[in-house]
Design a protein around this motif. Structure first.
Motif, PDB file in Angstrom:
ATOM      1  N   SER A  71       9.295   6.097  -6.378  1.00  0.00           N
ATOM      2  CA  SER A  71       8.132   6.816  -5.860  1.00  0.00           C
ATOM      3  C   SER A  71       6.851   6.054  -6.198  1.00  0.00           C
ATOM      4  O   SER A  71       5.914   6.018  -5.400  1.00  0.00           O
ATOM      5  N   ILE A  74       6.562   3.339  -3.633  1.00  0.00           N
ATOM      6  CA  ILE A  74       6.163   3.892  -2.327  1.00  0.00           C
ATOM      7  C   ILE A  74       4.681   4.225  -2.335  1.00  0.00           C
ATOM      8  O   ILE A  74       3.956   3.888  -1.396  1.00  0.00           O
ATOM      9  N   LEU A  75       4.223   4.869  -3.415  1.00  0.00           N
ATOM     10  CA  LEU A  75       2.800   5.211  -3.504  1.00  0.00           C
ATOM     11  C   LEU A  75       1.939   3.960  -3.532  1.00  0.00           C
ATOM     12  O   LEU A  75       0.892   3.898  -2.886  1.00  0.00           O
ATOM     13  N   ALA A  77       2.635   1.034  -2.260  1.00  0.00           N
ATOM     14  CA  ALA A  77       2.662   0.417  -0.935  1.00  0.00           C
ATOM     15  C   ALA A  77       1.757   1.176   0.029  1.00  0.00           C
ATOM     16  O   ALA A  77       1.034   0.577   0.828  1.00  0.00           O
ATOM     17  N   SER A  78       1.759   2.508  -0.045  1.00  0.00           N
ATOM     18  CA  SER A  78       0.928   3.285   0.878  1.00  0.00           C
ATOM     19  C   SER A  78      -0.549   3.110   0.554  1.00  0.00           C
ATOM     20  O   SER A  78      -1.389   3.076   1.453  1.00  0.00           O
ATOM     21  N   LYS A  79      -0.905   2.938  -0.725  1.00  0.00           N
ATOM     22  CA  LYS A  79      -2.301   2.706  -1.105  1.00  0.00           C
ATOM     23  C   LYS A  79      -2.761   1.337  -0.597  1.00  0.00           C
ATOM     24  O   LYS A  79      -3.865   1.197  -0.109  1.00  0.00           O
ATOM     25  N   ARG A  80      -1.883   0.336  -0.741  1.00  0.00           N
ATOM     26  CA  ARG A  80      -2.236  -0.999  -0.250  1.00  0.00           C
ATOM     27  C   ARG A  80      -2.415  -0.996   1.273  1.00  0.00           C
ATOM     28  O   ARG A  80      -3.327  -1.622   1.790  1.00  0.00           O
ATOM     29  N   LYS A  81      -1.577  -0.275   1.939  1.00  0.00           N
ATOM     30  CA  LYS A  81      -1.658  -0.188   3.402  1.00  0.00           C
ATOM     31  C   LYS A  81      -2.943   0.523   3.822  1.00  0.00           C
ATOM     32  O   LYS A  81      -3.618   0.111   4.760  1.00  0.00           O
ATOM     33  N   ALA A  82      -3.321   1.560   3.096  1.00  0.00           N
ATOM     34  CA  ALA A  82      -4.552   2.308   3.406  1.00  0.00           C
ATOM     35  C   ALA A  82      -5.778   1.426   3.202  1.00  0.00           C
ATOM     36  O   ALA A  82      -6.727   1.486   3.986  1.00  0.00           O
TER      37      ALA A  82
END
Length: 85
Positions: A71, A74-75, A77-82
């Motif tokens: 998790s 995943i978090l 990766a999603s922060k980097r993508k944002a």
């Protein structure tokens, strides 16, 4: 059994490794693989599943640690993508 165990242990270089260590390892691996308490008790030759509860707790703790690690990835990766978005 004892003489055979001692010979195998020495040949494998497992100084200080006991039959009980082997039993714990097998029980833990069976629990991690998702086997039921009844199956673990049967494999280890235990009459009751009460003795297998410790292996189930170990497996549950490892599963929780794995979920926390994934998790976090995943978090992250999603922060980097944002930020890149």
């Amino acid at each position: 059994f004892r003489k055979g165990w001692e010979r195998i242990r020495k040949e494998a270089g497992l100084v200080g490794f006991t039959r009980h260590d082997l039993r714990r390892t097998v029980g833990s691996r069976l629990a991690e693989a998702g086997n039921s308490e009844a199956v673990i008790a049967k494999v280890l030759g235990q009459r009751s599943t009460r003795s297998t509860e410790v292996y189930m707790r170990i497996a549950e703790r490892k599963a929780n640690q794995s979920l926390e690690r994934i998790s976090g990835k995943i978090l992250g990766a999603s922060k980097r993508k944002a930020k890149a978005g």
